[in-house]
Scaffold this motif. Sequence first.
Motif, PDB file in Angstrom:
ATOM      1  N   ALA A  19       0.859  -1.199   0.000  1.00  0.00           N
ATOM      2  CA  ALA A  19       0.000   0.000   0.000  1.00  0.00           C
ATOM      3  C   ALA A  19       0.890   1.242   0.000  1.00  0.00           C
ATOM      4  O   ALA A  19       0.625   2.225  -0.710  1.00  0.00           O
ATOM      5  CB  ALA A  19      -0.917  -0.012   1.216  1.00  0.00           C
ATOM      6  N   SER A  47      -6.943   2.462   7.676  1.00  0.00           N
ATOM      7  CA  SER A  47      -6.389   1.302   8.374  1.00  0.00           C
ATOM      8  C   SER A  47      -7.529   0.615   9.111  1.00  0.00           C
ATOM      9  O   SER A  47      -8.454   1.280   9.589  1.00  0.00           O
ATOM     10  CB  SER A  47      -5.331   1.768   9.374  1.00  0.00           C
ATOM     11  N   SER A  48      -7.435  -0.722   9.222  1.00  0.00           N
ATOM     12  CA  SER A  48      -8.488  -1.426   9.962  1.00  0.00           C
ATOM     13  C   SER A  48      -8.290  -1.283  11.466  1.00  0.00           C
ATOM     14  O   SER A  48      -9.158  -1.664  12.235  1.00  0.00           O
ATOM     15  CB  SER A  48      -8.484  -2.915   9.582  1.00  0.00           C
ATOM     16  N   ARG A  53      -2.763   5.120  12.265  1.00  0.00           N
ATOM     17  CA  ARG A  53      -1.922   4.300  11.391  1.00  0.00           C
ATOM     18  C   ARG A  53      -2.062   4.762   9.932  1.00  0.00           C
ATOM     19  O   ARG A  53      -1.082   4.834   9.189  1.00  0.00           O
ATOM     20  CB  ARG A  53      -2.333   2.831  11.538  1.00  0.00           C
ATOM     21  N   PRO A 113      -3.395 -12.116  -5.597  1.00  0.00           N
ATOM     22  CA  PRO A 113      -4.380 -12.595  -6.531  1.00  0.00           C
ATOM     23  C   PRO A 113      -5.714 -11.938  -6.210  1.00  0.00           C
ATOM     24  O   PRO A 113      -5.999 -11.669  -5.039  1.00  0.00           O
ATOM     25  CB  PRO A 113      -4.415 -14.099  -6.242  1.00  0.00           C
ATOM     26  N   ASP A 197       1.109 -16.049  -4.016  1.00  0.00           N
ATOM     27  CA  ASP A 197       1.841 -14.796  -3.803  1.00  0.00           C
ATOM     28  C   ASP A 197       2.823 -14.481  -4.925  1.00  0.00           C
ATOM     29  O   ASP A 197       2.870 -13.358  -5.416  1.00  0.00           O
ATOM     30  CB  ASP A 197       2.591 -14.849  -2.473  1.00  0.00           C
ATOM     31  N   MET A 330       4.598   0.996 -10.397  1.00  0.00           N
ATOM     32  CA  MET A 330       3.184   0.638 -10.186  1.00  0.00           C
ATOM     33  C   MET A 330       2.251   1.692 -10.779  1.00  0.00           C
ATOM     34  O   MET A 330       1.037   1.482 -10.865  1.00  0.00           O
ATOM     35  CB  MET A 330       2.914   0.454  -8.690  1.00  0.00           C
TER      36      MET A 330
HETATM   37  N1  LIG Z   1       2.199  -5.904  -6.547  1.00  0.00           N
HETATM   38  C1  LIG Z   1       3.210  -6.239  -5.797  1.00  0.00           C
HETATM   39  O1  LIG Z   1       4.374  -6.118  -6.169  1.00  0.00           O
HETATM   40  C2  LIG Z   1       2.964  -6.766  -4.446  1.00  0.00           C
HETATM   41  C3  LIG Z   1       4.006  -6.842  -3.523  1.00  0.00           C
HETATM   42  C4  LIG Z   1       3.714  -7.281  -2.241  1.00  0.00           C
HETATM   43  C5  LIG Z   1       2.431  -7.673  -1.913  1.00  0.00           C
HETATM   44  N2  LIG Z   1       1.446  -7.625  -2.854  1.00  0.00           N
HETATM   45  C6  LIG Z   1       0.065  -8.022  -2.523  1.00  0.00           C
HETATM   46  O2  LIG Z   1      -0.484  -7.001  -1.686  1.00  0.00           O
HETATM   47  C7  LIG Z   1      -1.263  -7.563  -0.640  1.00  0.00           C
HETATM   48  C8  LIG Z   1      -0.718  -7.088   0.701  1.00  0.00           C
HETATM   49  O3  LIG Z   1       0.636  -7.447   0.808  1.00  0.00           O
HETATM   50  P1  LIG Z   1       1.657  -6.638   1.774  1.00  0.00           P
HETATM   51  O4  LIG Z   1       2.989  -7.223   1.530  1.00  0.00           O
HETATM   52  O5  LIG Z   1       1.461  -5.179   1.627  1.00  0.00           O
HETATM   53  O6  LIG Z   1       1.123  -7.134   3.177  1.00  0.00           O
HETATM   54  P2  LIG Z   1       1.354  -6.462   4.599  1.00  0.00           P
HETATM   55  O7  LIG Z   1       2.564  -5.611   4.585  1.00  0.00           O
HETATM   56  O8  LIG Z   1       1.236  -7.541   5.588  1.00  0.00           O
HETATM   57  O9  LIG Z   1       0.099  -5.492   4.724  1.00  0.00           O
HETATM   58  C9  LIG Z   1      -1.221  -5.965   4.739  1.00  0.00           C
HETATM   59  C10 LIG Z   1      -2.111  -4.903   5.347  1.00  0.00           C
HETATM   60  O10 LIG Z   1      -3.443  -5.371   5.310  1.00  0.00           O
HETATM   61  C11 LIG Z   1      -4.162  -4.884   6.435  1.00  0.00           C
HETATM   62  N3  LIG Z   1      -4.850  -5.981   7.092  1.00  0.00           N
HETATM   63  C12 LIG Z   1      -6.176  -6.065   7.290  1.00  0.00           C
HETATM   64  N4  LIG Z   1      -6.508  -7.185   7.914  1.00  0.00           N
HETATM   65  C13 LIG Z   1      -5.367  -7.870   8.123  1.00  0.00           C
HETATM   66  C14 LIG Z   1      -5.059  -9.108   8.741  1.00  0.00           C
HETATM   67  N5  LIG Z   1      -6.020  -9.886   9.274  1.00  0.00           N
HETATM   68  N6  LIG Z   1      -3.780  -9.501   8.794  1.00  0.00           N
HETATM   69  C15 LIG Z   1      -2.796  -8.747   8.248  1.00  0.00           C
HETATM   70  N7  LIG Z   1      -3.036  -7.542   7.659  1.00  0.00           N
HETATM   71  C16 LIG Z   1      -4.309  -7.114   7.591  1.00  0.00           C
HETATM   72  C17 LIG Z   1      -3.156  -4.216   7.362  1.00  0.00           C
HETATM   73  O11 LIG Z   1      -3.325  -2.805   7.226  1.00  0.00           O
HETATM   74  P3  LIG Z   1      -4.451  -2.015   8.084  1.00  0.00           P
HETATM   75  O12 LIG Z   1      -5.165  -2.985   8.924  1.00  0.00           O
HETATM   76  O13 LIG Z   1      -3.699  -0.989   8.801  1.00  0.00           O
HETATM   77  O14 LIG Z   1      -5.330  -1.463   7.042  1.00  0.00           O
HETATM   78  C18 LIG Z   1      -1.789  -4.608   6.811  1.00  0.00           C
HETATM   79  O15 LIG Z   1      -0.854  -3.594   6.942  1.00  0.00           O
HETATM   80  C19 LIG Z   1      -1.227  -9.074  -0.873  1.00  0.00           C
HETATM   81  O16 LIG Z   1      -2.366  -9.424  -1.628  1.00  0.00           O
HETATM   82  C20 LIG Z   1       0.013  -9.300  -1.714  1.00  0.00           C
HETATM   83  O17 LIG Z   1      -0.082 -10.425  -2.578  1.00  0.00           O
HETATM   84  C21 LIG Z   1       1.678  -7.156  -4.086  1.00  0.00           C
END
Ligand SMILES: NC(=O)c1ccc[n+]([C@@H]2O[C@H](COP(=O)([O-])OP(=O)(O)OC[C@H]3O[C@@H](n4cnc5c(N)ncnc54)[C@H](OP(=O)(O)O)[C@@H]3O)[C@@H](O)[C@H]2O)c1
Length: 390
Positions: A19, A47-48, A53, A113, A197, A330
């Motif tokens: 994000a 943020s949830s 945050r 996905p 992933d 992106m």
């Molecule tokens: N396009 C790319 O290059 C790329 C790279 C990495 C990841 N991704 C994709 O992006 C998504 C998120 O990945 P990320 O690496 O950003 O993950 P991350 O750093 O763990 O962040 C996920 C965010 O989702 C929110 N969230 C809500 N409910 C949650 C829960 N039960 N457990 C954990 N987090 C929860 C949290 O933010 P708040 O609760 O504060 O809102 C958390 O910060 C995935 O689908 C992944 O496949 C894409």
Amino acid sequence: MSSEPFTLRWGILATGGIATTFTKDLLIDPQTRDASDIRHVVAAAASSTSASRAAELLKSINAPPTARAYGSYTELVSDPDIDIIYIATPHSHHYHHARLCLNAGKHLLVEKPITVNAAQCQELRKLAREKGRFMMEAVWTRFFPLSREVCSIIQEGKLGDIKRVFADFSFWNDVQKEFGTQHRMVNPDLAGGALLDLGIYSLTWLFMALWHCQPADKRQEPAVSSAVSKCATGVDETTTVLLRFPGSGAQGVAGTSIIVATTPNAEHPNPGGDAVRIQGTLGDLTVDYAPRPRTYTLTPAVNEKRGKLADFEYEVVEKFKEIPGGGHGMFWEADECARCIRDGKLESEICGLEETEVVMRVMDQVRRQGGVVYPDVIESTESPLDGFGV
Ligand SMILES: NC(=O)c1ccc[n+]([C@@H]2O[C@H](COP(=O)([O-])OP(=O)(O)OC[C@H]3O[C@@H](n4cnc5c(N)ncnc54)[C@H](OP(=O)(O)O)[C@@H]3O)[C@@H](O)[C@H]2O)c1
């Protein structure tokens, strides 16, 4: 067409790693990538857990002071000054959060996905159509100018008939030590595992070459075989997928792992690397890095029997394309969303939902073959929002 750029107002749903990266890219002036027809506004983030945050995320990337910070996703989707929402929660939550946004009338860009399985994807497609909203899976790789150029090379027949594609996206981790059991990469409750992933990028290249770049009437769903090895949490650690496309008989091999890497000890960029190899009857094309491609190498077949690539005169062509504006790359997918919404399209032609669903069906089959099972609550097409941070 008006000379004023079309403005798309974004709401960011989640505050994690991607994000942050995506929102930073939204703030880069589109002129740095020669785009003057669209512009992006970061209207709000949510943020949830707490508004602070979300405020921290906005502050960390120098978002304009007008950007609002919300402490719940429900507040975000209720903001009338947001056109589109970018969903960047773990895989397990995409379906539920996408429904929340579509029901609130927002356009959507959903991280990959798009959902945990094809049935959920199908339901979202129906809902998006019913609501008349644009929706796209955030497979940013497809929008890199380099990827577009590779597609043109294939479509112009410069490689001849494409017969085989190898693609891998794997990176090394000490899975037990780095992730434990709760991290989203390995946690079944969050639909963890290499395939959903990282493997989706390998599949993306197979599909770009063997489906998307083929004439629409020649696109047929492939037969799927696979090998899956799991880690201690029961999700896949290393997976290899073998596809055979009917009609052309072309084959694709997609690899992914979270314990061995595509290129050990090498930093990206990895010029000259061949994370992707597309093989046609008139030559091969390799790409350095599956998710974030910057170099391709085209090697025409130097073989009288196979014919000659007129344009290339047997010369090897190596092309490097820098990502402009100091960004991550992106912003190109964001630009696509803006142009589609401006033009009243509900889907992108470069990353359409039919193809997204076919890829999800392939991943469903691989998980079935390998016995990778997620809890019912995240596989379901029911949408109770309790437990999904809403
Ligand atoms: N396009 C790319 O290059 C790329 C790279 C990495 C990841 N991704 C994709 O992006 C998504 C998120 O990945 P990320 O690496 O950003 O993950 P991350 O750093 O763990 O962040 C996920 C965010 O989702 C929110 N969230 C809500 N409910 C949650 C829960 N039960 N457990 C954990 N987090 C929860 C949290 O933010 P708040 O609760 O504060 O809102 C958390 O910060 C995935 O689908 C992944 O496949 C894409």
